[in-house]
Motif scaffolding. Structure first.
Motif, PDB file in Angstrom:
ATOM      1  N   PHE A 347       1.836  -8.724  -4.785  1.00 59.01           N
ATOM      2  CA  PHE A 347       1.651  -9.042  -3.321  1.00 59.01           C
ATOM      3  C   PHE A 347       1.094  -7.939  -2.486  1.00 59.01           C
ATOM      4  CE2 PHE A 347       4.413 -10.698   0.535  1.00 59.01           C
ATOM      5  CZ  PHE A 347       3.314 -11.226   1.210  1.00 59.01           C
ATOM      6  N   ALA A 348      -0.125  -8.025  -1.918  1.00 58.62           N
ATOM      7  CA  ALA A 348      -0.812  -6.923  -1.311  1.00 58.62           C
ATOM      8  C   ALA A 348      -0.138  -6.365  -0.112  1.00 58.62           C
ATOM      9  CB  ALA A 348      -2.025  -7.815  -1.022  1.00 58.62           C
ATOM     10  N   THR A 349       0.592  -7.094   0.441  1.00 59.35           N
ATOM     11  CA  THR A 349       1.403  -6.168   1.739  1.00 59.35           C
ATOM     12  C   THR A 349       2.285  -5.217   1.394  1.00 59.35           C
ATOM     13  OG1 THR A 349       3.111  -7.988   1.826  1.00 59.35           O
ATOM     14  CG2 THR A 349       1.179  -8.283   3.171  1.00 59.35           C
ATOM     15  N   ALA A 350       2.408  -5.039   0.022  1.00 63.11           N
ATOM     16  CA  ALA A 350       3.601  -3.894  -0.449  1.00 63.11           C
ATOM     17  C   ALA A 350       2.523  -2.531  -0.669  1.00 63.11           C
ATOM     18  CB  ALA A 350       4.054  -4.334  -1.839  1.00 63.11           C
ATOM     19  N   GLU A 351       1.200  -2.672  -0.299  1.00 57.93           N
ATOM     20  CA  GLU A 351       0.568  -1.271  -0.615  1.00 57.93           C
ATOM     21  C   GLU A 351       0.688  -0.259   0.481  1.00 57.93           C
ATOM     22  OE1 GLU A 351      -3.215  -3.353  -0.506  1.00 57.93           O
ATOM     23  OE2 GLU A 351      -3.428  -3.507  -2.738  1.00 57.93           O
ATOM     24  N   LEU A 352       0.774   0.849  -0.161  1.00 60.17           N
ATOM     25  CA  LEU A 352       1.060   2.190   0.501  1.00 60.17           C
ATOM     26  C   LEU A 352      -0.053   3.190   0.694  1.00 60.17           C
ATOM     27  CD1 LEU A 352       4.769   2.678  -0.439  1.00 60.17           C
ATOM     28  CD2 LEU A 352       3.980   1.683   1.666  1.00 60.17           C
ATOM     29  N   LEU A 353      -0.735   3.413   1.642  1.00 53.39           N
ATOM     30  CA  LEU A 353      -1.849   4.230   1.755  1.00 53.39           C
ATOM     31  C   LEU A 353      -1.281   5.804   1.305  1.00 53.39           C
ATOM     32  CD1 LEU A 353      -4.172   3.266   4.803  1.00 53.39           C
ATOM     33  CD2 LEU A 353      -4.456   3.232   2.333  1.00 53.39           C
ATOM     34  N   ASN A 354      -2.010   6.494   0.741  1.00 54.44           N
ATOM     35  CA  ASN A 354      -2.200   7.939   0.410  1.00 54.44           C
ATOM     36  C   ASN A 354      -0.888   8.261  -0.286  1.00 54.44           C
ATOM     37  OD1 ASN A 354      -4.371   9.444   0.911  1.00 54.44           O
ATOM     38  ND2 ASN A 354      -3.819   9.952   3.291  1.00 54.44           N
ATOM     39  N   ASP A 355      -0.262   7.550  -1.181  1.00 56.77           N
ATOM     40  CA  ASP A 355       0.804   7.624  -1.887  1.00 56.77           C
ATOM     41  C   ASP A 355       0.372   7.313  -3.375  1.00 56.77           C
ATOM     42  OD1 ASP A 355       3.294   7.328  -3.389  1.00 56.77           O
ATOM     43  OD2 ASP A 355       4.337   6.409  -1.711  1.00 56.77           O
ATOM     44  N   TYR A 356       0.727   8.690  -4.056  1.00 57.34           N
ATOM     45  CA  TYR A 356       0.000   8.721  -5.455  1.00 57.34           C
ATOM     46  C   TYR A 356       1.107   8.692  -6.578  1.00 57.34           C
ATOM     47  CZ  TYR A 356      -4.412   9.920  -3.287  1.00 57.34           C
ATOM     48  OH  TYR A 356      -5.463  10.071  -2.551  1.00 57.34           O
ATOM     49  N   ASP A 357       2.507   8.575  -6.238  1.00 53.23           N
ATOM     50  CA  ASP A 357       3.494   8.730  -7.207  1.00 53.23           C
ATOM     51  C   ASP A 357       3.819   7.305  -7.711  1.00 53.23           C
ATOM     52  OD1 ASP A 357       5.697   9.175  -8.719  1.00 53.23           O
ATOM     53  OD2 ASP A 357       6.613  10.407  -7.096  1.00 53.23           O
ATOM     54  N   ASP A 358       3.371   7.046  -8.906  1.00 54.65           N
ATOM     55  CA  ASP A 358       3.327   5.590  -9.286  1.00 54.65           C
ATOM     56  C   ASP A 358       4.623   5.778 -10.233  1.00 54.65           C
ATOM     57  OD1 ASP A 358       2.434   6.939 -11.576  1.00 54.65           O
ATOM     58  OD2 ASP A 358       0.608   6.282 -11.837  1.00 54.65           O
ATOM     59  N   ILE A 400      -1.629   3.116  -8.830  1.00 53.14           N
ATOM     60  CA  ILE A 400      -2.421   3.706  -7.858  1.00 53.14           C
ATOM     61  C   ILE A 400      -3.791   3.048  -7.710  1.00 53.14           C
ATOM     62  CG2 ILE A 400      -3.099   5.896  -6.691  1.00 53.14           C
ATOM     63  CD1 ILE A 400      -0.110   5.335  -6.932  1.00 53.14           C
ATOM     64  N   GLN A 401      -4.072   2.493  -6.677  1.00 53.57           N
ATOM     65  CA  GLN A 401      -5.580   2.009  -6.525  1.00 53.57           C
ATOM     66  C   GLN A 401      -6.602   2.925  -5.858  1.00 53.57           C
ATOM     67  OE1 GLN A 401      -4.901  -2.607  -5.573  1.00 53.57           O
ATOM     68  NE2 GLN A 401      -3.262  -1.340  -4.562  1.00 53.57           N
ATOM     69  N   GLY A 402      -7.787   2.749  -6.172  1.00 58.72           N
ATOM     70  CA  GLY A 402      -8.675   3.787  -5.294  1.00 58.72           C
ATOM     71  C   GLY A 402      -9.495   3.025  -4.520  1.00 58.72           C
ATOM     72  N   PHE A 403      -9.435   3.408  -3.205  1.00 61.85           N
ATOM     73  CA  PHE A 403      -9.971   2.831  -2.095  1.00 61.85           C
ATOM     74  C   PHE A 403     -10.909   3.531  -1.446  1.00 61.85           C
ATOM     75  CE2 PHE A 403      -6.519   0.027  -2.665  1.00 61.85           C
ATOM     76  CZ  PHE A 403      -6.758  -1.417  -2.010  1.00 61.85           C
ATOM     77  N   THR A 404     -11.965   2.840  -0.672  1.00 59.00           N
ATOM     78  CA  THR A 404     -12.968   3.470  -0.007  1.00 59.00           C
ATOM     79  C   THR A 404     -12.999   2.989   1.474  1.00 59.00           C
ATOM     80  OG1 THR A 404     -14.975   2.111  -0.571  1.00 59.00           O
ATOM     81  CG2 THR A 404     -14.436   4.092  -2.018  1.00 59.00           C
ATOM     82  N   MET A 405     -13.806   3.813   2.583  1.00 61.20           N
ATOM     83  CA  MET A 405     -13.655   3.388   3.860  1.00 61.20           C
ATOM     84  C   MET A 405     -14.667   2.018   4.069  1.00 61.20           C
ATOM     85  SD  MET A 405     -11.772   5.329   5.650  1.00 61.20           S
ATOM     86  CE  MET A 405     -12.298   4.975   7.259  1.00 61.20           C
ATOM     87  N   THR A 406     -15.423   1.932   3.134  1.00 55.78           N
ATOM     88  CA  THR A 406     -16.467   0.703   3.339  1.00 55.78           C
ATOM     89  C   THR A 406     -15.990  -0.600   2.343  1.00 55.78           C
ATOM     90  OG1 THR A 406     -17.929   1.381   1.550  1.00 55.78           O
ATOM     91  CG2 THR A 406     -18.210   2.109   3.848  1.00 55.78           C
ATOM     92  N   GLY A 407     -15.223  -0.262   1.451  1.00 57.68           N
ATOM     93  CA  GLY A 407     -14.898  -1.059   0.489  1.00 57.68           C
ATOM     94  C   GLY A 407     -15.810  -1.325  -0.933  1.00 57.68           C
ATOM     95  N   ALA A 408     -16.888  -0.447  -0.751  1.00 57.61           N
ATOM     96  CA  ALA A 408     -17.935  -0.333  -1.710  1.00 57.61           C
ATOM     97  C   ALA A 408     -17.497   0.708  -2.708  1.00 57.61           C
ATOM     98  CB  ALA A 408     -19.219   0.188  -1.151  1.00 57.61           C
ATOM     99  N   SER A 409     -17.457   0.395  -4.092  1.00 54.56           N
ATOM    100  CA  SER A 409     -17.377   1.402  -5.168  1.00 54.56           C
ATOM    101  C   SER A 409     -18.104   2.398  -5.040  1.00 54.56           C
ATOM    102  CB  SER A 409     -17.352   0.861  -6.474  1.00 54.56           C
ATOM    103  OG  SER A 409     -16.580  -0.222  -6.634  1.00 54.56           O
ATOM    104  N   ILE A 410     -17.998   3.723  -5.608  1.00 53.62           N
ATOM    105  CA  ILE A 410     -18.706   4.943  -5.647  1.00 53.62           C
ATOM    106  C   ILE A 410     -19.108   5.318  -6.974  1.00 53.62           C
ATOM    107  CG2 ILE A 410     -18.896   7.206  -5.233  1.00 53.62           C
ATOM    108  CD1 ILE A 410     -16.570   7.230  -3.238  1.00 53.62           C
ATOM    109  N   VAL A 411     -20.494   4.953  -7.473  1.00 54.25           N
ATOM    110  CA  VAL A 411     -20.861   4.556  -8.789  1.00 54.25           C
ATOM    111  C   VAL A 411     -22.353   5.761  -8.757  1.00 54.25           C
ATOM    112  CG1 VAL A 411     -21.814   3.317 -10.574  1.00 54.25           C
ATOM    113  CG2 VAL A 411     -20.066   2.456  -8.956  1.00 54.25           C
ATOM    114  N   GLY A 412     -22.288   6.787  -9.589  1.00 55.08           N
ATOM    115  CA  GLY A 412     -23.324   7.557  -9.625  1.00 55.08           C
ATOM    116  C   GLY A 412     -23.018   9.061  -9.822  1.00 55.08           C
ATOM    117  N   ARG A 413     -23.547   9.864  -9.185  1.00 55.70           N
ATOM    118  CA  ARG A 413     -23.234  11.144  -8.757  1.00 55.70           C
ATOM    119  C   ARG A 413     -22.711  11.619  -7.649  1.00 55.70           C
ATOM    120  NH1 ARG A 413     -28.871  11.676 -10.748  1.00 55.70           N
ATOM    121  NH2 ARG A 413     -28.861  12.684 -12.790  1.00 55.70           N
TER     122      ARG A 413
END
Length: 469
Positions: A347-358, A400-413
């Protein structure tokens, strides 16, 4: 694309880009024993490579170091074994193999893809919106083709019974229809489409009163056992590639770039140093720990998601939910494991930003838990009645999910100044719908670099995802 910034859950936690300027931890700061994990995926599939390779000596020098052993790292190893089987590769994992986000997610392949098409066009333009909406479909097809080629359908528990997303409100249904119409006007043919209340109820074996506004459906979709898929990919890569070594419980402490004294990268680990021609960052939310270019507002940051594995508790229940299931724009996402197994429910409303302890899950009295149990009792009463956390919930975990400010993935260098470093990170909670294709493209770019050739990303690959390739 992700609309996470617009959700009340994240708005309440977000104070600005400075939120993401802090230290990114290393995964092994949060150790977990797979045998005692509360993740359904980790506890129900042992990866024997963990013990086989745990004490193997590190090579002194390789062609490629892959950091991370989830689906991205496994796809990189698999693609290298298919395209360049004679090169030397070392895969490093800070904890046990596939105990990060891939070992903790919801196991859904993809969902009806056209939602929020108008918003995606506004953010990225017509052409890239087309690429972005087709991307999950291409990623799905690449995964399925790989699984079938390896004759691994049963091994990875692939179920292509469709993904059905029940509309919570009339407005949600109308918005999806508007997205279909808008996409069609732009020349996009959506695979996802709307079904009425009765058809939705029939497909899901539910009372029609629970599907009042119908649903969106993607027929060629469903669920998978992600950790088994990673296991199959790694075992295949090991058979094909004689010089592939895998090193679980070997955390990378830092990466040194080439300088005037050394033409190779150095991966400094808890067990020694490996020199390499190229480095691939496949640690998603944790990637900023090793690469400053993946930190901050232009990088990737963690958001802890929460899952429950809940056993049906109605005596004599023999019903089986066959499809991948979503509700309310996929904020609720769940599947039932075969054989009247547990419902795996996020359930997406359980998500916590900047918390890395899984290791740490929600408190027993957290309001989200009550909402989740209430939702199951209301939507699936033939399976669930009077649910009790201590009695009916054997699996209770975070990832722990990885998010970006734009919603776009970061692929490349990550940096144009470090030509031998590559990454595929920041998939914004859509990892199973992006990782295979993204990792494949980044691997092809890395192979071109190793061979001294130029590389052109495929026309179908989104501009929004490309970073310095």
């Amino acid at each position: 694309m992700s609309d996470w910034m617009e959700s009340d859950t994240f708005k309440a936690q977000y104070n600005g880009a400075e939120d993401f300027a802090g230290r990114v931890p290393r995964p092994d700061e949060f150790p977990e024993d797979p045998s005692t994990s509360r993740s359904y995926w980790i506890r129900n599939h042992t990866i024997e490579l963990d013990q086989i390779w745990r004490d193997r000596a590190l090579p002194e020098e390789t062609d490629v170091v892959i950091i991370g052993s989830g689906i991205t790292g496994a796809v990189v190893a698999f693609q290298l074994s298919e395209q360049q089987p004679d090169i030397r590769v070392a895969l490093l994992e800070a904890r046990g193999i596939c105990t990060g986000a891939t070992g903790r997610n919801g196991g859904h392949i993809c969902r009806p893809e056209v939602c929020h098409f108008d918003e995606t066009v506004q953010a990225f333009g017509d052409e890239d919106a087309m690429r972005l909406k087709k991307f999950a479909i291409r990623n799905r097809d690449m995964m399925i083709e790989c699984i079938e080629k390896l004759d691994a359908t049963e091994k990875v528990s692939l179920r292509l019974n469709g993904t059905v997303v029940v509309f919570e409100t009339e407005n949600e249904r109308d918005a999806f229809q508007k997205d279909i119409d808008y996409a069609t006007s732009k020349g996009y043919k959506s695979e996802g489409y709307i079904i009425g209340p009765e058809e939705a109820a029939t497909k899901l074996d539910l009372d029609a009163s629970r599907t009042n506004f119908g649903a969106a459906i993607l027929e060629k979709s469903g669920t998978i056992f992600p950790r088994k898929f990673v296991d199959v990919l790694l075992q295949t890569a090991l058979r094909r590639m004689p010089s592939l070594t895998i090193h679980p419980y070997t955390a990378v402490e830092s990466v040194s770039r080439p300088d005037s004294n050394n033409s190779l990268y150095k991966a400094h680990t808890t067990r020694g140093v490996i020199q390499s021609k190229a480095i691939f960052h496949a640690t998603n939310a944790y990637a900023g720990h090793l690469n400053v270019d993946l930190q901050g507002a232009d990088g990737v940051f963690g958001a802890k998601g929460h899952m429950l594995g809940i056993n049906p508790n109605v005596t004599g229940c023999r019903k089986q939910l066959q499809q991948g299931f979503g509700y309310g724009d996929f904020w609720h996402y769940l599947q039932q494991r075969p054989g009247n197994g547990p419902f795996l429910y996020g359930f997406a409303t359980a998500e916590l930003l900047n918390d890395y302890d899984d290791r740490i899950t929600l408190p027993a009295d957290h309001e989200v838990r009550a909402k989740m149990l209430g939702f199951l009792e209301r939507m699936f009463p033939e399976w669930f009645q009077n649910l009790d956390i201590s009695r009916d919930v054997p699996y209770d975990w975070t990832g722990i999910q990885g998010f970006t400010m734009t919603g776009a993935s970061i692929v490349g260098r990550p940096s144009k100044d470090s030509l031998g470093e590559f990454a595929s990170v920041g998939h914004n909670g859509e990892g199973m719908g992006r990782c295979f294709a993204s990792a494949t493209v980044a691997t092809e770019a890395m192979i071109a670099y190793l061979l001294g050739k130029s590389y052109q990303t495929p026309d179908w690959f989104p501009e929004a995802f490309r970073r310095n390739i």
